[in-house]
Design a protein around this motif. Structure first.
Motif, PDB file in Angstrom:
ATOM      1  N   LEU A 170       0.831  -1.210   0.000  1.00 35.58           N
ATOM      2  CA  LEU A 170       0.000   0.000   0.000  1.00 35.58           C
ATOM      3  C   LEU A 170       0.866   1.261   0.000  1.00 35.58           C
ATOM      4  CD1 LEU A 170      -2.895   1.143   0.158  1.00 35.58           C
ATOM      5  CD2 LEU A 170      -2.677   1.067   2.659  1.00 35.58           C
ATOM      6  N   LYS A 171       0.616   2.140  -0.971  1.00 31.56           N
ATOM      7  CA  LYS A 171       1.308   3.428  -1.131  1.00 31.56           C
ATOM      8  C   LYS A 171       2.799   3.283  -1.434  1.00 31.56           C
ATOM      9  CE  LYS A 171      -1.955   5.924   1.842  1.00 31.56           C
ATOM     10  NZ  LYS A 171      -2.121   6.795   3.030  1.00 31.56           N
ATOM     11  N   ARG A 172       3.184   2.100  -1.918  1.00 32.13           N
ATOM     12  CA  ARG A 172       4.586   1.890  -2.278  1.00 32.13           C
ATOM     13  C   ARG A 172       4.672   1.256  -3.664  1.00 32.13           C
ATOM     14  NH1 ARG A 172       7.470  -1.265   2.354  1.00 32.13           N
ATOM     15  NH2 ARG A 172       9.336  -0.522   1.250  1.00 32.13           N
ATOM     16  N   GLU A 173       5.880   1.047  -4.162  1.00 35.75           N
ATOM     17  CA  GLU A 173       6.079   0.550  -5.521  1.00 35.75           C
ATOM     18  C   GLU A 173       6.205  -0.976  -5.568  1.00 35.75           C
ATOM     19  OE1 GLU A 173       8.361   4.199  -7.867  1.00 35.75           O
ATOM     20  OE2 GLU A 173       9.492   2.414  -7.266  1.00 35.75           O
ATOM     21  N   VAL A 174       5.705  -1.521  -6.688  1.00 35.22           N
ATOM     22  CA  VAL A 174       5.874  -2.949  -6.981  1.00 35.22           C
ATOM     23  C   VAL A 174       6.501  -3.059  -8.375  1.00 35.22           C
ATOM     24  CG1 VAL A 174       4.735  -5.162  -7.324  1.00 35.22           C
ATOM     25  CG2 VAL A 174       3.910  -3.600  -5.550  1.00 35.22           C
ATOM     26  N   PRO A 191      -2.163  -3.753 -14.233  1.00 30.99           N
ATOM     27  CA  PRO A 191      -1.971  -2.351 -13.827  1.00 30.99           C
ATOM     28  C   PRO A 191      -3.198  -1.765 -13.125  1.00 30.99           C
ATOM     29  CG  PRO A 191      -1.134  -2.690 -16.045  1.00 30.99           C
ATOM     30  CD  PRO A 191      -1.874  -3.941 -15.675  1.00 30.99           C
ATOM     31  N   ASP A 192      -4.400  -2.131 -13.582  1.00 31.31           N
ATOM     32  CA  ASP A 192      -5.624  -1.609 -12.957  1.00 31.31           C
ATOM     33  C   ASP A 192      -5.791  -2.153 -11.537  1.00 31.31           C
ATOM     34  OD1 ASP A 192      -6.124  -0.271 -15.304  1.00 31.31           O
ATOM     35  OD2 ASP A 192      -7.518  -1.773 -16.077  1.00 31.31           O
ATOM     36  N   ILE A 193      -5.529  -3.443 -11.364  1.00 32.44           N
ATOM     37  CA  ILE A 193      -5.649  -4.043 -10.036  1.00 32.44           C
ATOM     38  C   ILE A 193      -4.642  -3.414  -9.072  1.00 32.44           C
ATOM     39  CG2 ILE A 193      -5.259  -6.163  -8.721  1.00 32.44           C
ATOM     40  CD1 ILE A 193      -7.930  -6.110 -10.093  1.00 32.44           C
ATOM     41  N   MET A 194      -3.439  -3.158  -9.551  1.00 33.20           N
ATOM     42  CA  MET A 194      -2.423  -2.540  -8.699  1.00 33.20           C
ATOM     43  C   MET A 194      -2.843  -1.141  -8.288  1.00 33.20           C
ATOM     44  SD  MET A 194       1.067  -3.905 -10.538  1.00 33.20           S
ATOM     45  CE  MET A 194       2.161  -3.406  -9.228  1.00 33.20           C
ATOM     46  N   GLY A 198      -3.924   0.326  -4.354  1.00 30.95           N
ATOM     47  CA  GLY A 198      -3.260   1.424  -3.675  1.00 30.95           C
ATOM     48  C   GLY A 198      -1.752   1.404  -3.760  1.00 30.95           C
ATOM     49  N   CYS A 199      -1.209   0.620  -4.692  1.00 33.74           N
ATOM     50  CA  CYS A 199       0.238   0.606  -4.852  1.00 33.74           C
ATOM     51  C   CYS A 199       0.605   1.149  -6.228  1.00 33.74           C
ATOM     52  CB  CYS A 199       0.799  -0.806  -4.653  1.00 33.74           C
ATOM     53  SG  CYS A 199       0.127  -2.044  -5.758  1.00 33.74           S
ATOM     54  N   LYS A 200       1.872   1.427  -6.417  1.00 33.98           N
ATOM     55  CA  LYS A 200       2.331   2.033  -7.660  1.00 33.98           C
ATOM     56  C   LYS A 200       3.091   1.013  -8.494  1.00 33.98           C
ATOM     57  CE  LYS A 200       5.117   5.858  -9.492  1.00 33.98           C
ATOM     58  NZ  LYS A 200       5.989   7.004  -9.150  1.00 33.98           N
ATOM     59  N   LEU A 201       2.702   0.889  -9.763  1.00 35.77           N
ATOM     60  CA  LEU A 201       3.376  -0.014 -10.678  1.00 35.77           C
ATOM     61  C   LEU A 201       4.678   0.606 -11.166  1.00 35.77           C
ATOM     62  CD1 LEU A 201       3.621  -2.343 -12.764  1.00 35.77           C
ATOM     63  CD2 LEU A 201       2.107  -1.003 -14.256  1.00 35.77           C
ATOM     64  N   ARG A 202       5.739  -0.163 -11.094  1.00 36.87           N
ATOM     65  CA  ARG A 202       7.019   0.259 -11.675  1.00 36.87           C
ATOM     66  C   ARG A 202       7.366  -0.750 -12.762  1.00 36.87           C
ATOM     67  NH1 ARG A 202      11.688   2.996  -9.680  1.00 36.87           N
ATOM     68  NH2 ARG A 202      12.969   3.455 -11.519  1.00 36.87           N
ATOM     69  N   GLU A 203       7.246  -0.351 -14.015  1.00 36.05           N
ATOM     70  CA  GLU A 203       7.496  -1.252 -15.137  1.00 36.05           C
ATOM     71  C   GLU A 203       8.992  -1.474 -15.319  1.00 36.05           C
ATOM     72  OE1 GLU A 203       5.463  -0.078 -18.686  1.00 36.05           O
ATOM     73  OE2 GLU A 203       3.677   0.543 -17.606  1.00 36.05           O
ATOM     74  N   PRO A 221      14.226   2.734  -1.930  1.00 37.94           N
ATOM     75  CA  PRO A 221      13.564   2.645  -0.617  1.00 37.94           C
ATOM     76  C   PRO A 221      12.040   2.543  -0.691  1.00 37.94           C
ATOM     77  CG  PRO A 221      15.317   4.264  -0.544  1.00 37.94           C
ATOM     78  CD  PRO A 221      15.203   3.854  -1.977  1.00 37.94           C
ATOM     79  N   THR A 222      11.437   3.045  -1.764  1.00 30.24           N
ATOM     80  CA  THR A 222       9.974   2.990  -1.882  1.00 30.24           C
ATOM     81  C   THR A 222       9.465   1.655  -2.440  1.00 30.24           C
ATOM     82  OG1 THR A 222      10.130   4.015  -4.077  1.00 30.24           O
ATOM     83  CG2 THR A 222       9.748   5.479  -2.188  1.00 30.24           C
ATOM     84  N   THR A 223      10.393   0.755  -2.763  1.00 34.14           N
ATOM     85  CA  THR A 223       9.989  -0.542  -3.325  1.00 34.14           C
ATOM     86  C   THR A 223       9.430  -1.430  -2.221  1.00 34.14           C
ATOM     87  OG1 THR A 223      11.679  -0.411  -5.046  1.00 34.14           O
ATOM     88  CG2 THR A 223      10.741  -2.587  -4.587  1.00 34.14           C
ATOM     89  N   ALA A 224       8.209  -1.944  -2.448  1.00 34.51           N
ATOM     90  CA  ALA A 224       7.566  -2.804  -1.448  1.00 34.51           C
ATOM     91  C   ALA A 224       7.700  -4.275  -1.794  1.00 34.51           C
ATOM     92  CB  ALA A 224       6.085  -2.453  -1.330  1.00 34.51           C
ATOM     93  N   ALA A 225       7.770  -4.595  -3.094  1.00 34.04           N
ATOM     94  CA  ALA A 225       7.815  -6.003  -3.500  1.00 34.04           C
ATOM     95  C   ALA A 225       8.243  -6.121  -4.948  1.00 34.04           C
ATOM     96  CB  ALA A 225       6.449  -6.654  -3.305  1.00 34.04           C
ATOM     97  N   LEU A 226       8.753  -7.301  -5.286  1.00 33.43           N
ATOM     98  CA  LEU A 226       8.946  -7.691  -6.669  1.00 33.43           C
ATOM     99  C   LEU A 226       7.817  -8.650  -7.025  1.00 33.43           C
ATOM    100  CD1 LEU A 226      11.733  -6.492  -6.028  1.00 33.43           C
ATOM    101  CD2 LEU A 226      12.762  -8.379  -7.319  1.00 33.43           C
ATOM    102  N   MET A 227       7.290  -8.533  -8.231  1.00 33.86           N
ATOM    103  CA  MET A 227       6.167  -9.374  -8.609  1.00 33.86           C
ATOM    104  C   MET A 227       6.425 -10.033  -9.953  1.00 33.86           C
ATOM    105  SD  MET A 227       2.134  -8.360  -8.818  1.00 33.86           S
ATOM    106  CE  MET A 227       0.872  -9.615  -9.090  1.00 33.86           C
TER     107      MET A 227
END
Length: 473
Positions: A170-174, A191-194, A198-203, A221-227
């Motif tokens: 939430l409120k961070r990048e994936v 992208p729509d589900i992300m 409430g998270c930000k997509l980083r392509e 530092p804003t990265t929350a997860a790798l998907m």
């Protein structure tokens, strides 16, 4: 002219009242069966149709009360038929989204019936006599079958992805590869589900090539997860590159963030052992270091609609505590069916025999050809001289976004119209088969109505209803 109008007007006035019709013994029996409000509305609609017909008539016909009651009886019977009805899936798509996807085993149906007709320990701990957790009924099987530490279930895989991202990012990048930004049926887009979660997509990377360094350079530092998203409904071929889950997991853990893997379809056994193309399993993803894996219950797994979440205990516990979990939870019927289906996987020797999805997928082409040869004469007799009937080779597909480039050799019955305008004639034949008591759903191919028999279990019932087939010339 005036005489005709007067006659029609007199006829309209002569139509019976609702009260008079309700005193008819036949209508009284309809009231007992369908209820007074429904019957009264049907009578009113019928009388209004009579008045409209008389208003445009040059000469008024006598009102036939017997025929009117018969028509209302038929209308009531039609109105009260279930909207959701069985169909015969001869489309060649085993997991057909529009036809309900997986056909569940009898044990699942029996479990659902039991859960529906009596109280159950849905959220009650029988040993401790305290409130329990509904996911516990399937968590024991999912952890055993996948090797996960914990598991949760929601109403579909889209919900599983949403809840996981909303909880962990939430409120961070994936970070997600551009080549994995999938869209499936119903305009579901990663992208729509992300965004909704409430998270930000980083392509990361490009459509056809993504490297480990692309992920490494993007982590901040804003990265929350790798998907990693399994592209289950399409394939990118040619000059391509992707990153293995094991490598992604190591990179994620070096930066203290989780690796989330969305398998989409999902299967609990290696399909190659059954002569089918390989499909990634949750156990494989977890073994390669994934922290959370999401997948569907009603696709290759062969169970009810559900979104399954397996992974590390601490992360799954956080997901379960998300307030949205309650909004996305499943009911007791789904849990009962899922529990029964998962138990089948504990005995792989009997799995093909007892799980309809796997049984249909693994039917041999020879078996289907023999069935087609038995049924073709019956179909030919039913369509008469309106069409030519023959056994043909065809290809089945798994469906629901599973193994999109792989097809299964199959056999079917092609009904080719004799009419010159074969396109519209084939549509009429298809319509006639859909009008049977158990609608037969096939597909139009090369000007013929094609029925792929891979999913036909009850051929006796199929033959029995052909007597009612009515094909317009």
């Amino acid at each position: 002219m005036a005489t005709a109008l007067n006659t029609a007007s007199a006829a309209r006035r002569a139509l019976p009242s609702i009260d008079r019709l309700l005193n008819d013994s036949r209508v009284a029996s309809l009231v007992a069966r369908y209820g007074r409000p429904h019957v009264v509305q049907t009578l009113r609609d019928g009388l209004e149709a009579q008045r409209t017909a008389l208003a445009g008539a040059n000469a008024a016909a006598a009102f036939d009360e017997d025929a009117f009651v018969d028509a209302c009886t038929a209308r009531l019977a039609a109105d009260t038929q279930p909207s959701l009805k069985p169909v015969c899936n001869l489309t060649g798509t085993v997991l057909h989204t529009n036809l309900g996807r997986a056909v569940m085993p009898r044990c699942a149906a029996e479990a659902v019936m039991q859960a529906m007709t009596q109280p159950v320990n849905l959220e009650f701990d029988l040993e401790g006599a305290a409130r329990g957790e509904r996911d516990s009924h399937i968590e024991r099987w999912l952890t055993r079958l996948t090797g996960a530490e914990a598991a949760a279930v929601v109403n579909n895989n889209a919900a599983a992805v949403y809840l996981t991202l909303n909880t962990l990012a939430l409120k961070r990048e994936v970070l997600v590869s551009r080549g994995e930004l999938i869209e499936i049926g119903g305009a579901f887009r990663i992208p729509d589900i992300m965004s909704r979660a409430g998270c930000k997509l980083r392509e990361i990377g490009t459509t056809n090539r993504t490297h480990l360094r692309d992920y490494a350079e993007a982590i901040q530092p804003t990265t929350a997860a790798l998907m990693k998203v399994h592209t289950s409904n399409y394939a990118i071929q040619g000059f391509t590159a992707s990153v293995a889950e094991a490598d992604l997991a190591r990179l994620a853990h070096e930066h203290a963030v989780p690796l989330i893997v969305d398998l989409g379809s999902g299967m609990l056994v290696d399909l190659q052992e059954y002569g089918l193309p390989h499909e990634p399993t949750p156990a494989e993803a977890l073994a390669q270091g994934a922290d959370v894996v999401t997948f569907s219950g009603d696709k290759l797994l062969g169970g009810p609609q559900a979104g399954l979440i397996v992974g590390r205990k601490a992360l799954v516990a956080r997901i379960k505590k998300n307030p949205m979990k309650r909004a996305l939870r499943v009911d007791k019927m789904t849990l009962a069916a899922l529990d029964a289906v998962l138990q089948l996987y504990s005995n792989p020797v009997r799995l093909r025999e007892e799980l309809p999805t796997l049984r249909m997928l693994t039917r041999t082409c020879e078996d289907i050809e023999q069935q087609a040869a038995r049924l073709a004469p019956h179909v030919a007799a039913a369509v008469g001289d309106t069409a030519h009937v023959q056994v043909v080779a065809c290809s089945s597909q798994i469906g629901s976004g599973s193994l999109p480039v792989d097809s299964l050799p199959s056999a079917g019955i092609a009904v080719t119209p004799q009419a010159r305008t074969k396109g519209s004639a084939a549509q009429r034949i298809a319509s006639a088969f859909r009008a049977l008591p158990v609608p037969v759903i096939g597909r139009i191919k090369d000007g013929a109505f094609l029925m792929d028999l891979r999913c036909l279990d009850d051929e006796n019932a199929f033959v029995a209803q052909l007597a009612g087939l009515k094909v317009r010339a």
